[in-house]
Every structure is written in C-alpha cells, then in structure tokens.
Motif scaffolding. Structure first.
Motif, PDB file in Angstrom:
ATOM      1  N   LYS A 332       0.845  -1.165  -0.249  1.00  0.00           N
ATOM      2  CA  LYS A 332      -0.107  -0.054   0.061  1.00  0.00           C
ATOM      3  C   LYS A 332       0.890   1.323   0.226  1.00  0.00           C
ATOM      4  N   TRP A 336       0.530   3.637  -3.185  1.00  0.00           N
ATOM      5  CA  TRP A 336       0.141   4.874  -2.923  1.00  0.00           C
ATOM      6  C   TRP A 336       1.107   5.974  -3.130  1.00  0.00           C
ATOM      7  N   PRO A 351      -6.370   5.615   2.723  1.00  0.00           N
ATOM      8  CA  PRO A 351      -4.660   5.093   2.949  1.00  0.00           C
ATOM      9  C   PRO A 351      -3.944   5.300   4.130  1.00  0.00           C
TER      10      PRO A 351
END
Length: 634
Positions: A332, A336, A351
C-alpha cells in the motif's frame, strides 16, 4: 496606583466598541448559505460514492452497478495489471485537455485556491475533479474518497459564493463549508470535519467562519443516515476506559512509531514526485506509469487496491495477522506514494487509516492486550496526527469513526506524540509541501496578534511639536531648520490647543522656501498649506490604527481625545507599531528567573542569544510610560 490625594486611580477602560470577537450580523446570511451548501454537498458526496462504485464494477467486474465493491474480488488474473493503467490514461487526458487542477489529492489544491485565488474555483474543476477521482479509485487507485469530496464540496461552495456579492473572506468560508460538509457526509464525522476546517483550511479561528462551517457540517451529518447510512463507519467492541502503566508506555511507543512511518510516507511521496519531474515525457503520461505500479502491487496483494474500507474493517477485527500485515503496509505504501507522486487524482485519509491500522496490528502482537482492535485504532489516529498535522481532527475523527469514547485518553497520548515528533523533525506536512513546492509559504500556527491587544496610548509619542495656527512663513523658515528631523507630520492647533489640521515636513520646507502653491505671501497663514487630519484615539487598538494607515496610505496620525475629537494628545507613527512587535518578541525569547531560587542549569537555557538582558527593554514592560520622541518647534 494612587494620585496625590491618596485616592486610587482606575486604569483607563477599553472602548465599548471593542469585544471578544469582531463578528457582525453578516454571519447570519452567510450561515444560511452554508446550510444550503451543506445540503447540496451531501448529495455530491453520495454521487461521488456512487460513481466510485460504478467505475469499480465496470473496470473489475464488467457490470453496471452503483454499489461499492472490493477490487480484491476480481477474476481478471494478470490482466489486473492493465486496469489501473487504463484508468490513469483517462485521467491524464482529462488533466491535459480539461484542467490540470484535477491532479493531486484535493486538499492542497483547496488550500491553494483559498490562499492564492481568492477562494475561486472554476466550474469545470467542480465537474472534472469528482469524475477523475471516481475513475482513479474505481480502476484500483489506492486512494480514499475524502480528498476529492473535500475538493468537490469546496468547489460547490465556491461556485455558490461566486453567485453573490461577497468578500474574499466570505467566499473562503463558504468554500470550506462545502469541503467540511462533504467530509461529514462521507464519514459521518461532523465535529472532525469542522476541526479539519479550523486546523487546515480556514487559517483563522473566528466565529464569522466557524459558525457557518460547523452548521454546514452538521447539516450534512443530519442528512447522511437517509442518503448513505447511519452508524459508525467502522465497528469495534467497546474498550476499557482505564490505562495501566504498561498501556501508557505502549501508547507513547505507538505514537513515536506512527511518527516515524508518517515521516517516511511524506518523504516518499515527494521523492517519487521529484523522480517523475526528471522524466523526459509529458506529465500527462506520468499517471499511466503510476498505474502500472498499482497494477503490479494489486497482483502481489489485491487487498491494497481501491478505497479499502472493507480491509480496514478486517484489520480492526484482527483478521489479518503476521506477514500479511507487513506485506499490506509495504504494498500500500509503495503504490500509494508512487501514484500520488505521478500526479493522479485521489485522497489520503483512507490510505493513512489502512496503513495505520496495519501498523497497529503489528504492534498488537507485542503490546499489552487492551482488547480487539485497540492498537489498530490508536495507530490510525496517530498516523493521521503525524501525517496531516491536525491532531484535534485526528483524535475526534477516530472517535466518530468508531463511536468508542473510551479511546479518548490513549488517542490523546499517541496522536500528540506523533504530532510533536513530526512537527519537530519535518518542516512541512504532506498537505503543505505541495504548496511550498509551488513557491508559496503558509503557517499553521494561530496566535493573537499583539496589535489587537495593545492600544495607541501605550506606544504613541506625547512630547511632539505642534504649529500654532497663527504661524506665518517667516516664523517657520528659521524654526524648521532647527527642529529635530524625527517628526514627519505636524499638527496645526489653535489658541486653546484644538486640532484644526495637519501639515507634513516636506510641505513646511516647500513653504519656507516659497515654493508651496497657493501660499506665496509672507504673511500667509499655515492654514493655507494644511489639510484635514486623519486621526486616531488613545483607546484604539493598534490593529485599528494600522488598518487606517493602510487604507489612507499615511504613516503618521495625530492622536486626539475620544471625548473631544479636536484635543491633541500625541502622535503615532508606523515606527511606533514596532514597539508592539518588540514586546511580543521579548515575551517569546527573553528568559528570566522570576522566583529568587538558584537552579543549576546550562548556560544556553538561561537566555536566548541576540535578546538584550533584563533592564535594556524596561520601557517595553507592561505599565511603563510611552516612549517620547521629537521636540518643541522653536
């Protein structure tokens, strides 16, 4: 204080016009507009969520549905790599041929519109931003809907404000009202949305802006159960209110670990942005490269794709453990930061919540057992406080997401420490760094201006030269050369000391040389070159005096009594305003021991370098007489 007769003297009172706040009844129509914006922003938030569901279903499941779905359930196999690339290509074209204002995660763009564009947002941005964000998230982008909703709600508020005859400050209030309403409708967090507005978007803490923003946020929260759904966004079991000593220590460590991750997240986003800047291709193609990284990350760990509210729920329920948590953080984080650095459209809150919950899941394996999901929730708040630098918003936001008030104390500890560490170690947050990179600077510290709390009587000069109204040119010619040159403006007074006009030094010199127009005769009175005075009062705040100087272009004003507006009592200049600043600097930097107790402390703690020792600034101490300057006109 006593007079000669032994009677105590009352200090002068502040004028009745001054109050705790400067807000006027103008706040009523602005608040009414804000309520309308809150209603409209709720439907905008609903539309954006439905668009995200639509594009998610189209991209990953090839079906027409408005319901939110998890991209992790797709059956595309390795073809999933190309889904984010396709979405990013569409966004690149929209940004280049529509508006490049849709790039980014929304909040920095809202800040820039507030500070640099008079709170004006173009209509096409209000349309393209939600569509591009829905495409980005629906094609697997690892973002949340809150940033785009904040930007879209703000654009709605700005557009409505532009339909009316409003000031820039009022447009800002309505823009932020729309942003707060959008966040409130999405997350069911009206208080956190209002706090985010205060801590990040309004750049002031005044009732004139807070009241409309809070009402818009509350309106959106009232409509949310009918439009989106009621209840907490994330459900967690209730936790104990008490903290043990080991629990306190673990909260401290949790905050520091979150601060470390927050700093790395911020640095990584802008490190990738710098890398993309060096690419020899047009920025329109950068999101596609970021989309490729997203696709590869989704192939490695599908749960890292999309908004991920379902994944956050699983984290809070303790369903992800061990290496899965570490892998989720790494994937992630990578997709991201790369995709944000590429300039695509998306938000940061969701997030951050996911990575914070995953970090808390890792910590839960080592920290004291405080109940299911405890450390995940605390770490979520700490990550928000460290990354967004809005600690009050972070604390209240997590409470409103979970409806567990017993988390208040541990959240206060962890979030404060994460915020403190990142403030000390990093100059800017992930939200303000982008503004700085565009050549602008903003400060997020709000304090009372010393000009607001000091009065003209405290800094004005009382020993000033005045010119009798009967003075003739031959009387001035010799006197003007012998007068000290510190005074630039002179009051013209009559026989009893009443103010009848003002004249500048330059005009007096011209008159003395015979060059002043309309005053050629030797016996001409000084009234021939004097003009009407713009005055100040002794009990006026320095801010009011400063504003009058700015409006008139004058740098020196005669000070007259409020009861008798022609009775001269002194002069105040722009230079006198520096005395207020010097007093503020002294309070901030000069250190002194008040109690006569000797302590052994390092020399560098005793007094700040560059600040005069005690005694040299005695004239600036509260209650001291004003500093006189100037002299009599001979």
């Amino acid at each position: 204080m006593s007079n000669r007769n032994g009677h105590s003297e009352r200090p002068p009172r502040a004028p009745k016009e001054l109050g705790d706040f400067t807000t006027t009844r103008r706040v009523v129509p602005i608040a009414a507009l804000a309520v309308v914006i809150g209603v409209l922003a709720s439907f905008v938030a609903l539309a954006l969520l439905r668009m995200i569901g639509l594009f998610t279903n189209l991209f990953f499941f090839q079906r027409w549905s408005l319901e939110l779905a998890s991209p992790a359930d797709h059956q595309l196999g390795r073809l999933v790599i190309f889904v984010p690339v396709l979405g990013a290509l569409i966004i690149g074209f929209m940004a280049r041929y529509g508006s490049d204002r849709i790039r980014g995660h929304g909040i920095p763009e809202a800040i820039e519109s507030i500070l640099l564009r008079g709170s004006r947002i173009e209509p096409k941005v209000a349309l393209l931003k939600p569509v591009s964000s829905a495409i980005s998230i629906g094609s697997g982008g690892p973002f949340g809907a809150e940033g785009p909703i904040i930007m879209t709600g703000g654009a709605l508020g700005s557009l409505i404000a532009q339909l009316f005859h409003l000031t820039s400050a009022e447009r800002k209030t309505l823009l932020v009202a729309g942003a707060a309403a959008g966040m409130s409708a999405t997350f069911g967090s009206p208080v956190a949305a209002a706090l985010l507005a205060v801590e990040l978007l309004l750049f002031e803490w005044k009732p004139r802006s807070f009241i409309p923003v809070a009402l818009a946020s509350a309106t959106a929260a009232l409509l949310r159960p009918q439009l989106i759904g009621a209840g907490a966004l994330f459900s967690v079991p209730p936790h104990a209110a008490a903290l043990s000593a080991s629990g306190v220590a673990a909260c401290v460590l949790c905050g520091l670990l979150a601060a470390g991750l927050s700093g790395l997240l911020t640095l990584s986003v802008y490190a990738f942005e710098d890398l993309f800047e060096k690419l020899p291709i047009h920025w329109m193609w950068w999101p596609a490269i970021g989309g490729l990284v997203i696709g590869i990350g989704g192939l490695i760990y599908p749960h890292a794709l999309g908004v991920g509210y379902d994944v956050i729920e699983e984290l809070l329920q303790g369903k992800l453990l061990g290496s899965a948590l570490v892998l989720l953080i790494l994937v992630k984080w990578t997709i991201w930061s790369v995709s944000l650095g590429s300039g695509t459209s998306g938000g940061v809150l969701a997030p951050l919540l996911m990575m914070g919950a995953a970090l808390g899941g890792v910590e839960a394996q080592w920290f004291p057992d405080m109940g299911l999901g405890f450390w995940q929730v605390i770490s979520m708040g700490a990550i928000l406080g460290g990354t967004m630098r809005s600690p009050l918003m972070a604390i209240v936001f997590v409470l409103e997401l979970t409806h567990d008030i017993n988390l208040l104390l541990p959240l206060l500890l962890a979030v404060t420490l994460a915020h403190a560490a990142t403030v000390v170690l990093l100059k800017r947050s992930i939200l303000t760094e982008k503004v700085s990179r565009r050549g602008f600077h903003l400060t997020r510290e709000y304090a009372t201006d010393p000009l607001e709390i000091l009065f003209a009587r405290e800094v004005m000069a009382t020993n000033v030269a005045a010119i009798p109204v009967a003075s003739r040119r031959q009387d001035i010619a010799a006197a003007i050369n012998g007068e000290r040159r510190g005074q630039s403006i002179f009051a013209v007074v009559d026989e009893v000391g009443e103010l009848v006009g003002v004249v500048t030094r330059w005009m007096l010199e011209q008159w003395a040389d015979g060059d002043a127009p309309g005053a050629d005769g030797a016996d001409t009175s000084v009234l021939a070159i004097a003009h009407q005075a713009v005055t100040a009062y002794p009990d006026e705040s320095l801010r009011a005096v400063m504003n009058r100087m700015a409006e008139t272009g004058l740098t020196c004003l005669p000070v007259v009594q409020r009861e008798n507006s022609t009775r001269l009592v002194g002069n105040i200049t722009l230079r006198d305003m520096l005395k207020a600043r010097m007093r503020h600097i002294e309070e901030e930097k000069r250190r002194e021991r008040v109690l006569p107790i000797s302590l052994i402390v390092p020399s560098w703690l005793r007094r700040s370098p560059g600040i005069p020792p005690s005694g040299q600034l005695a004239s600036l101490a509260p209650g001291a007489p004003p500093l006189d300057r100037g002299g009599p006109l001979n």
